[in-house]
Design an enzyme around this catalytic site. Structure first.
Site, mmCIF file in Angstrom:
data_model
loop_
_atom_site.group_PDB
_atom_site.id
_atom_site.type_symbol
_atom_site.label_atom_id
_atom_site.label_comp_id
_atom_site.label_asym_id
_atom_site.label_seq_id
_atom_site.Cartn_x
_atom_site.Cartn_y
_atom_site.Cartn_z
ATOM 1 N N ASN A 10 7.553 -5.589 -74.974
ATOM 2 C CA ASN A 10 8.390 -6.262 -75.978
ATOM 3 C C ASN A 10 8.010 -7.749 -76.066
ATOM 4 O OD1 ASN A 10 10.977 -4.582 -76.992
ATOM 5 N ND2 ASN A 10 10.284 -3.846 -74.991
ATOM 6 N N GLY A 51 9.482 -0.295 -66.470
ATOM 7 C CA GLY A 51 10.252 -1.332 -65.805
ATOM 8 C C GLY A 51 10.314 -2.579 -66.669
ATOM 9 N N GLY A 52 11.395 -3.332 -66.574
ATOM 10 C CA GLY A 52 11.538 -4.546 -67.399
ATOM 11 C C GLY A 52 11.502 -4.180 -68.860
ATOM 12 N N ASP A 53 10.607 -4.815 -69.628
ATOM 13 C CA ASP A 53 10.505 -4.559 -71.068
ATOM 14 C C ASP A 53 9.231 -3.814 -71.410
ATOM 15 O OD1 ASP A 53 8.845 -6.640 -70.359
ATOM 16 O OD2 ASP A 53 9.087 -7.694 -72.265
ATOM 17 N N GLU A 54 8.628 -3.096 -70.420
ATOM 18 C CA GLU A 54 7.363 -2.389 -70.634
ATOM 19 C C GLU A 54 7.614 -0.891 -70.806
ATOM 20 O OE1 GLU A 54 4.286 -5.253 -68.180
ATOM 21 O OE2 GLU A 54 5.146 -3.503 -67.164
#
Length: 427
Positions: free
Chosen positions: A290, A330-333
């Site tokens: 993102n 994980g996170g925005d991936e």
């Protein structure tokens, strides 16, 4: 090792009843036979006394007048009719007027005489009286013929009675054995069903033998308890299986978006590579990040950031086939597994659809956000041979896309020169 001869309960009960019945009948028959012999001998002895008195009464006149001929005729007639062994008529002074001896010869005659001597070793005597005056004596010896005949008749009747009694006892014993065996069979059937088939729902029917009925009730209570515990164990096992499945799913799923997590994606990717390896098939991987997600988190907070991630996940999911897989690493991936693609153009087509799906803005309360992603594309086997290498290649292509303006895709290029933007050529 000594082998044990086994028998059924029905056979054991039948043998027990048969043996006890035979023993009882034998003892009773022996006692009855002995009593019969004693009674028969007593009756024959009384009969001999009556015969002696009859001879004395009939020969009274012959003795009084010492008429030998008449005395002999009377004695012969009565002795032959009564089957006497010996008989004699004498006067008071001992003068013999008439005598008789059993004329039997041969083995049967000797046997009758021997039996007579055994049964009546002493003669039977009777006085011959004329009025009150004692005028003579009668002496008789019993023969065994009549005793043998009576004995054979008694034995025949006894054996017939014993046979009839034994038959009736055997039938009653058989019915009792079948009754007991049937009730034990009901108990055994229930226990075998519980042990071999794990069927604890069986119940022993009411039994008319008190001990067996009580044992059946105890079995039923035990089966009911085992059935309840079995149901409880099955429920627990089912609950554990559901919990294990849930845990397995949670272990392979992302808690926020419901997509596959890194572990789930890696397992699926390795399986896909194994399916196409050696068959000439291709597998594509898209690596998405993102754009400016950190700014959204910092400006609007984590709740808005989470809502953005969920919305992006839904938009990506709507752009792929059912056979493909979307995962949040994980996170925005995010990553997309494209199963069985023909060439890189298929992956580019999916990337274009995802970029187009990001165009509409996302309204979260009063916040309006324009989602955007950068995409890296890598293909097996052109760009990598393993799942880890394929992810690294797609990741590198994604970072190249970010470095060149964001919001577009790049295809992995193993050459040291920069990868191509969407629409650019390698020239």
């Amino acid at each position: 090792m000594t082998s044990i001869k086994r028998t059924t309960l029905f056979q054991a009960l039948r043998r027990m009843y048969t043996d006890s019945t035979v023993l009882a009948i034998t003892l009773a028959g022996t006692a009855l036979f002995a009593l019969t012999l004693i009674t028969l001998r007593g009756q024959l002895e009384q009969h001999l006394q009556l015969v002696a008195r009859t001879i004395a009464y009939s020969a009274e006149a012959a003795v009084l007048f010492e008429d030998r001929r008449t005395a002999s005729e009377i004695l012969l007639q009565i002795a032959e009719r009564e089957q006497l062994r010996e008989a004699s008529v004498s006067t008071l002074n001992g003068r013999m007027l008439a005598s008789y001896r059993y004329p039997g010869n041969g083995m049967l005659g000797h046997f009758d005489e021997a039996v007579g001597r055994l049964l009546f070793p002493e003669p039977i005597a009777a006085e011959i009286r004329s009025g009150s005056k004692h005028i003579g004596n009668v002496v008789v010896h019993g023969n065994g013929a009549r005793f043998i005949i009576y004995t054979l008749q008694a034995v025949g009747i006894g054996l017939g009675s014993i046979a009839l009694f034994f038959y009736a006892a055997s039938r009653l014993a058989g019915r009792m054995s079948q009754r007991i065996s049937a009730q034990l069979e009901a108990l055994a059937s229930a226990t075998h069903g519980a042990r071999l088939q794990q069927d604890f729902s069986r119940r022993v029917p009411p039994l008319d033998i008190v001990e067996f009925d009580q044992l059946g009730k105890d079995f039923n209570a035990l089966f009911a308890e085992l059935h309840a515990r079995n149901v409880e164990l099955i429920a627990r096992q089912s609950s554990l299986e559901v919990a294990n499945q849930t845990l397995s799913q949670l272990a392979l799923r992302d808690g926020l978006t419901g997509l596959a997590n890194r572990r789930g994606f890696t397992e699926r990717l390795e399986k896909a590579l194994g399916d196409v390896r050696g068959s000439g098939g291709k597998v594509g991987v898209l690596y998405l990040d993102n754009d400016r997600f950190k700014q959204v988190n910092d400006q609007y907070g984590h709740a808005v950031g989470d809502a953005l991630l969920v919305d992006v996940a839904d938009r990506i999911r709507n752009c792929i086939r059912d056979t493909d897989l979307v995962a949040r690493l994980g996170g925005d991936e995010f990553t997309v597994l494209l199963d069985s693609v023909r060439d890189v153009d298929d992956a580019v087509l999916v990337a274009d659809k995802i970029l187009a799906a990001m165009a509409p803005p996302l309204q979260i309360g009063e916040v309006r956000i324009a989602p955007a992603v950068s995409i890296g594309i890598a293909l097996f086997p052109e760009h990598a041979e393993t799942a880890e290498q394929l992810l690294v290649a797609a990741d590198q292509a994604m970072y190249t896309a970010k470095q060149n303006g964001r919001g577009h895709y790049r295809i992995f290029d193993p050459a040291p020169r920069p990868c191509l933007n969407h629409g650019e050529t390698s020239e």
